[in-house]
Structures are given as structure tokens and as C-alpha cells.
Enzyme design. Structure first.
Site, short mmCIF file in Angstrom:
data_model
loop_
_atom_site.label_atom_id
_atom_site.label_comp_id
_atom_site.label_asym_id
_atom_site.label_seq_id
_atom_site.Cartn_x
_atom_site.Cartn_y
_atom_site.Cartn_z
N GLU A 175 0.83 -1.22 0.00
CA GLU A 175 0.00 0.00 0.00
C GLU A 175 0.86 1.26 0.00
O GLU A 175 1.29 1.73 1.05
CB GLU A 175 -0.93 0.02 1.22
CG GLU A 175 -1.82 1.26 1.25
CD GLU A 175 -2.80 1.31 2.43
OE1 GLU A 175 -2.71 0.46 3.33
OE2 GLU A 175 -3.64 2.22 2.44
N LYS A 217 -2.49 -2.00 -3.19
CA LYS A 217 -3.57 -1.18 -2.60
C LYS A 217 -3.24 0.29 -2.82
O LYS A 217 -2.55 0.91 -2.00
CB LYS A 217 -3.71 -1.50 -1.11
CG LYS A 217 -4.73 -0.64 -0.37
CD LYS A 217 -5.14 -1.26 0.96
CE LYS A 217 -6.01 -0.30 1.75
NZ LYS A 217 -6.73 -0.94 2.85
P1 13P Z 1 -9.53 3.90 4.17
O1 13P Z 1 -10.34 3.13 3.17
O2 13P Z 1 -10.34 4.49 5.29
O3 13P Z 1 -8.59 4.88 3.52
O4 13P Z 1 -8.60 2.84 4.93
C1 13P Z 1 -7.96 1.88 4.19
C2 13P Z 1 -6.69 1.52 4.84
O5 13P Z 1 -6.50 0.38 5.20
C3 13P Z 1 -5.64 2.55 4.97
O6 13P Z 1 -4.43 1.95 5.32
#
Ligand code: 13P
Length: 335
Positions: A175, A217
Site C-alpha cells: 500500500e 492497494k
Molecule cells: P480507508 O479506506 O479508510 O482509507 O482505509 C484503508 C486503509 O487500510 C488505509 O491503510
């Protein structure tokens, strides 16, 4: 098909997405206090258990990202939380980074920590039932940022993390989040996100990561929250698809977007248009925290005993996003 690839596909196939319920205790405390609920281990468990036992879990939620506290908690009928998630055919996952700290020599940027001792923590989480993990690198956009230093160091950490996770037979969620905060344009977001994702995969490839066993992500391509040049959902979809097509190696099986401060409907509508226009081979689904939980949390906070009502609200959002992950959502379905 490798074992890691089949886990990634199990999580994201048939419109299924991921419930990101891995808020740290500090973040969860902020969320609970915003609706006047005391943040205790019991209250955090009670809300999360309500979501994980919802009827939409088996058809909509392919994986749940947990926080360290939750993966070790037991339900009111003495079941382990990972067992509850497995029992509805969903995959338990775990956040393994230990948070973003100030980056030395670039004090307005962050570096994500958590590599020390990670190999041993991963073994423990695997034993508890986790089959995938999450690590979030975070970048802000200003005239000077993200800097090369922030991009290189966070990409390197994401690659070292991914190698350890795959060594332990789990799927890493990678991510690299470019934040919505600020007044930058969507074009700035496109340029910076493309640079961040490209560098991230260069590092993953140097570290010999099996890309068929990775889930990316990313953020969607949006104008900054304070920008007065917001773009239409169709443009969000077009720019997001172009960015990912140009930056993500084709071996990667799936992409699961974060919601990042979009409203629930915005996050659903944008995901739907991305899937309607998807001209890539990537599965494009969701890994939402706030955009799946916000309304359910609000509902629950008014009566902590109304589990059924809370689940109804959560089920609706999960179903809407699973429609969107197949390009089958429309505004009328919201009513
Ligand atoms: P949000 O969808 O609230 O941005 O959170 C996703 C997430 O796991 C951020 O690390």
C-alpha cells in the site's frame, strides 16, 4: 497456479473486496470518540464482531485486515476472531507495519517502520490464521513532496516487507498511499502516484518478489481535498486506469483501492466507473476502511445493543461495493 496467487484470487474474485478493520488503537479511539463511544477493548471488539458476523461477509468480503489486538481476541461465544472470519469463507489478514514516523533529513515526510523482528511476528500471525498482510507507506503532495528520499526509502521498506511475508507463505498487500490532503490538482496526483508506484515495483522486482502473489492497494487519482478543481468520476476512472496500466506489472493479479477520505458513495461510484471502463487484466476491487464502516459505526453508536441494525447498514455498503467491483452499481440501488 502458486499458493500465493490462489490466496490473492480467493480474496478478490467475483466482486469480493477487503474490509480494512485494522485501525490501530489510537486511530480506532479517534473514530469511536467522534461518535461519543468510549474506546475500550470490549467496545472495539463488539463493533468489529458485529461486522465480521454480518450476512454479507460470505458473498462480499473476501478478506479482513485485522489489527494485532483483534487477531488475538475471542468472540462472545469463545471463538477466535480468525476462526469466525474463516467460517464465512473469508481470509484473515493482519496489518504488520508499526506506523509512519518522521523521515530523518526530510521532517515533513514519513517513513513506515516495523521491519525489525518482523520475521518472528509473521510466524506468530500465520499460526493465528493470517494468510495475508498489510504495510502502508504514506506520501503527501506539495511543491517539493514526495521527495526522492521518501519515495526510495518507503519503496525499499515495502519490498523488504513483501519478501519476508512471502517467505512465510502469506500474500503481502503493498500500500503506497498518496494522500488526498492539500489543494493539488488531479494531474499532480496522477504524476506523483505514477512515480511512487513505478519505484515501488522496481524495488519489489529487485527483491525477487513473486508478483503473482501480491495485491496492490493504491489511492485513486483525485484532486486534493482542498482543491477547487475537482474532477468528474469519469475522469477519476480514466486517470486511475491510465496510471495503473502504465505503472503496474501485468503479473500482479489484483488491485484493491483504499477509500482515503472519500465519502461512502463517492468511493462506490468511482470504483464502479473504474470497473465499467477497465481495459486491463487486473481485478479492480476495494479494500475500504472508512467507506465500509462509517454509517455502520454511526448507527451502532446510537444503541450498542442494536447489532442487527448495524449489520443491515454494513451489509448494504458491502453489497454496493461488490456491485461496483463488477461495474454493476447504479445510484438507484442505494435506495
Ligand atoms: P480507508 O479506506 O479508510 O482509507 O482505509 C484503508 C486503509 O487500510 C488505509 O491503510
Amino acid at each position: 497456479m502458486s499458493e500465493l496467487n490462489s490466496i490473492a484470487l480467493k480474496i478478490l474474485s467475483k466482486g469480493k473486496g477487503i474490509l480494512a478493520a485494522d485501525e490501530s488503537n489510537a486511530t480506532m479511539t479517534k473514530r469511536l470518540e467522534s461518535v461519543n463511544i468510549l474506546s475500550t477493548p470490549e467496545n472495539r471488539l463488539s463493533f468489529r464482531q458485529a461486522l465480521f458476523s454480518s450476512s454479507s461477509m460470505s458473498n462480499c468480503i473476501g478478506g479482513v485486515i485485522l489489527y494485532d489486538e483483534t487477531i488475538k481476541q475471542k468472540t462472545s461465544i469463545n471463538k477466535n476472531i480468525p476462526e469466525l472470519i474463516q467460517s464465512v469463507n473469508s481470509v484473515p489478514g493482519i496489518k504488520v507495519d508499526t506506523g509512519a514516523k518522521i523521515l530523518a533529513n526530510s521532517p515533513n515526510e514519513k517513513i513506515t517502520e516495523g521491519l525489525d523482528g518482523l520475521r518472528d511476528r509473521l510466524k506468530e500471525y500465520y499460526k493465528l490464521g493470517a494468510r495475508f498482510t498489510k504495510w502502508r507507506g504514506v506520501y503527501n503532495i506539495t511543491k517539493e513532496h514526495p521527495s526522492k528520499l521518501a519515495i526510495y526509502s518507503n519503496s525499499h521498506a515495502l519490498a523488504r516487507y513483501s519478501a519476508l511475508v512471502q517467505e512465510c507463505n502469506m500474500v503481502p498487500i503493498v500500500e503506497p498511499e498518496v494522500l488526498m490532503d492539500g489543494n493539488h490538482s488531479a494531474q499532480d496526483c496522477f504524476t506523483k502516484t505514477s512515480e511512487v508506484i513505478k519505484r515501488c515495483f522496481e524495488e519489489l522486482i529487485s527483491h525477487k518478489i513473486d508478483l503473482t502473489g501480491v495485491i496492490l492497494k493504491p489511492n485513486m487519482i483525485l484532486a486534493g481535498a482542498d482543491s477547487n478543481k475537482k474532477i468528474h468520476s469519469k475522469e477519476v476512472a480514466k486517470l486511475t486506469l491510465k496510471c495503473l496500466k502504465d505503472s503496474v506489472p501485468i503479473e500482479v493479479p489484483g488491485i484493491a483501492f483504499l477509500s482515503g477520505g472519500q465519502s461512502e458513495i463517492e468511493a462506490t461510484e468511482n470504483l464502479n466507473l473504474i470497473n465499467k471502463e477497465n481495459n486491463t487484466d487486473f481485478i479492480m476491487s476495494y479494500s475500504y476502511g472508512r467507506a465500509l464502516q462509517q454509517s455502520a459505526l454511526k448507527h451502532w453508536s446510537k444503541n450498542l445493543d442494536d447489532i442487527e441494525g448495524t449489520q443491515k447498514v454494513f451489509n448494504h455498503r458491502a453489497k454496493m461495493n461488490t456491485f461496483a467491483a463488477q461495474g454493476k452499481w447504479s445510484k438507484e440501488l442505494e435506495n
